[in-house]
Design a protein around this motif. Structure first.
Motif, short mmCIF file in Angstrom:
data_model
loop_
_atom_site.label_atom_id
_atom_site.label_comp_id
_atom_site.label_asym_id
_atom_site.label_seq_id
_atom_site.Cartn_x
_atom_site.Cartn_y
_atom_site.Cartn_z
N ARG A 1 -86.11 45.20 -54.26
CA ARG A 1 -85.42 46.49 -54.30
C ARG A 1 -86.34 47.51 -54.95
O ARG A 1 -86.81 47.29 -56.07
N MET A 2 -86.60 48.59 -54.25
CA MET A 2 -87.45 49.65 -54.79
C MET A 2 -86.60 50.75 -55.42
O MET A 2 -85.57 51.13 -54.87
N PHE A 3 -87.07 51.24 -56.55
CA PHE A 3 -86.44 52.36 -57.23
C PHE A 3 -87.50 53.46 -57.39
O PHE A 3 -88.27 53.44 -58.36
N PRO A 4 -87.58 54.39 -56.44
CA PRO A 4 -88.58 55.47 -56.53
C PRO A 4 -88.21 56.43 -57.67
O PRO A 4 -87.18 57.09 -57.62
N ALA B 1 -90.66 58.66 -59.22
CA ALA B 1 -91.48 59.86 -59.15
C ALA B 1 -92.30 59.79 -57.88
O ALA B 1 -92.34 58.75 -57.22
N VAL B 2 -92.95 60.87 -57.55
CA VAL B 2 -93.72 60.89 -56.31
C VAL B 2 -94.81 59.82 -56.32
O VAL B 2 -95.20 59.30 -55.27
N ASP B 3 -95.27 59.45 -57.51
CA ASP B 3 -96.34 58.46 -57.62
C ASP B 3 -95.95 57.27 -58.51
O ASP B 3 -96.81 56.62 -59.09
N ARG B 4 -94.65 57.00 -58.59
CA ARG B 4 -94.21 55.85 -59.40
C ARG B 4 -92.97 55.22 -58.78
O ARG B 4 -91.98 55.91 -58.50
N THR B 5 -93.04 53.91 -58.58
CA THR B 5 -91.94 53.16 -57.97
C THR B 5 -91.76 51.85 -58.73
O THR B 5 -92.71 51.07 -58.85
N VAL B 6 -90.58 51.61 -59.25
CA VAL B 6 -90.27 50.32 -59.86
C VAL B 6 -89.71 49.41 -58.77
O VAL B 6 -88.81 49.80 -58.02
N VAL B 7 -90.26 48.22 -58.68
CA VAL B 7 -89.81 47.24 -57.69
C VAL B 7 -89.25 46.04 -58.43
O VAL B 7 -89.94 45.43 -59.25
N GLU B 8 -87.99 45.71 -58.16
CA GLU B 8 -87.36 44.53 -58.76
C GLU B 8 -87.28 43.46 -57.69
O GLU B 8 -86.70 43.68 -56.63
N LEU C 1 -78.22 57.99 -48.02
CA LEU C 1 -78.11 56.73 -47.29
C LEU C 1 -77.64 55.61 -48.23
O LEU C 1 -77.55 55.78 -49.44
N TRP C 2 -77.36 54.46 -47.66
CA TRP C 2 -76.97 53.30 -48.47
C TRP C 2 -78.18 52.80 -49.25
O TRP C 2 -79.27 52.64 -48.70
N PHE C 3 -77.95 52.55 -50.52
CA PHE C 3 -79.00 52.20 -51.48
C PHE C 3 -78.60 50.91 -52.18
O PHE C 3 -77.50 50.82 -52.74
N CYS C 4 -79.47 49.91 -52.17
CA CYS C 4 -79.17 48.62 -52.80
C CYS C 4 -79.41 48.75 -54.31
O CYS C 4 -80.56 48.87 -54.75
N ALA C 5 -78.33 48.74 -55.08
CA ALA C 5 -78.42 49.10 -56.50
C ALA C 5 -78.56 47.90 -57.42
O ALA C 5 -79.47 47.85 -58.25
#
Length: 380
Positions: free
Chosen positions: A291-294, A296-303, A38-42
């Motif tokens: 903007r979320m950058f998943p 790992a299954v239990d780790r998400t970086v959010v900018e 899908l479209w991903f905001c990079a």
């Protein structure tokens, strides 16, 4: 039991089972069928402010390189050298003069991705420099951000991305009135959240928790204390409290209303979820984009970016009071998600939890996830 009672929606709806939040196999399928499809905001386009400026972003299992060409256009590529697979740009951001060079064997590409040089390349006249160039990724710009799609046949951008704003606000022009692409970056904060990306989405979509953990937010937006989030209603924006002058941590005045807003958008907060990984928050004097950058299954970086009218940022105005409001909301939300994550593999959550009526709209998100992972369902 009456016919009406039989047809009534039950108070509690089931969530996804716990394994959807902690099973690496489920996350691997999400990487393939959601983030890479899908479209991903990079990146934010204005971060690439000169020819040769680049940024990298993790999109599913792939690292994507976005660069500004000498003609001012934007290009996106898989950040993989076509020789032996080394990462071309190891840094998250930077600027090159004219070319992108792999640090392993010095294969060199121009800013349009074409192979232009390599050791002994002149002795290999059969090498097609276009064919051996960096692999191009589909790219679109919207709201001042660069959106990429790794799919060979990307879905409709207007239908899946722009359409999310129309579906939420009920007016195709409503989000455009904020002119987000013309705004300037006032602050950026990155959060490393030890939780599954879906927990963060679900949290953002509901406000059943707002009265419990968001005292500053409900002070400015008192209707949130009742438990119904703005996203529960199409076109609805939460109204500021009578005593609140602006969307700030103390309810004090912010900055002048953004040019172009309709009167009905004044003193209102609107929230939009653009699946799979973007939240857009609209208030009269600024815009907040998550903007979320998943990873790992239990780790998400959010900018998280706070965007203001250019003259506000250029003047050196103190934006800390408006930044602080949503920064506190972010911290409160992410701590709640991190408190939830450890229980996802508990036998008490094996079959999932429940959604109360003010959260029922989250079930549509769950159905979307299930359909993405397996269009043929019911088993994923």
């Amino acid at each position: 039991m009456t016919a009406g009672a039989a047809e009534r929606t039950p108070s509690l709806l089931e969530t996804l089972p716990g394994r959807f939040y902690c099973d690496p196999a489920v996350f691997a399928r999400e990487q393939e069928r959601i983030f890479e499809a899908l479209w991903f905001c990079a990146v934010r386009a204005a971060d690439l402010d000169r020819p040769g400026a680049f940024r990298t972003a993790q999109v599913g299992r792939e690292n994507v390189l976005v660069v500004r060409t000498r003609e001012g256009a934007l290009r996106a590529f898989l950040n993989v050298c076509r020789h032996r697979g080394a990462r071309v740009c190891a840094e998250e951001s930077g600027t090159v003069r004219r070319t992108l060079q792999c640090p392993y064997h010095a294969w060199t590409y121009d800013l349009d991705g074409r192979l232009v040089a390599a050791p002994n390349l002149a002795r290999m006249p059969d090498v097609d420099r276009e064919e051996r160039g960096l692999l191009r990724v589909a790219l679109r710009e919207w709201l001042g951000y660069v959106w990429v799609c790794l799919a060979e046949e990307p879905p409709s951008f207007e239908g899946t991305v722009v359409g999310a704003a129309t579906e939420r606000l009920g007016d195709p022009a409503a989000v455009e009135r904020y002119r987000a692409a013309e705004l300037a970056l006032g602050r950026r904060i990155s959060y490393d959240v030890r939780a599954n990306w879906k927990l963060i989405v679900e949290n953002f979509m509901e406000c059943y928790h707002c009265a419990t953990i968001h005292p500053e937010l409900t002070h400015v937006l008192p209707e949130f204390a009742k438990g119904f989030a703005a996203q529960y209603y199409v076109g609805h924006g939460a109204e500021f409290a009578r005593g609140a002058e602006g969307f700030t941590v103390d309810g004090g005045a912010g900055f002048g209303r953004l040019a172009g807003l309709a009167d009905a958008q004044d003193r209102r907060y609107y929230a939009i979820t653009v699946k799979p990984q973007v939240f857009v928050n609209l208030v009269p004097d600024h815009v907040i984009v998550h903007r979320m950058f998943p990873l790992a299954v239990d780790r998400t970086v959010v900018e998280c970016d706070w965007l203001y009218a250019p003259q506000v940022v250029a003047s050196g105005a103190d934006v800390s009071r408006s930044v602080e409001l949503f920064h506190r909301v972010n911290v409160q939300d992410f701590e709640a998600c991190e408190r939830t994550q450890p229980a996802m593999d508990s036998r008490a959550y094996r079959h999932g939890g429940v959604l109360v009526p003010s959260e029922h709209h989250i079930r549509a998100f769950h159905e979307w996830v299930l359909t993405c992972l397996n269009p043929h369902r019911p088993e994923v």
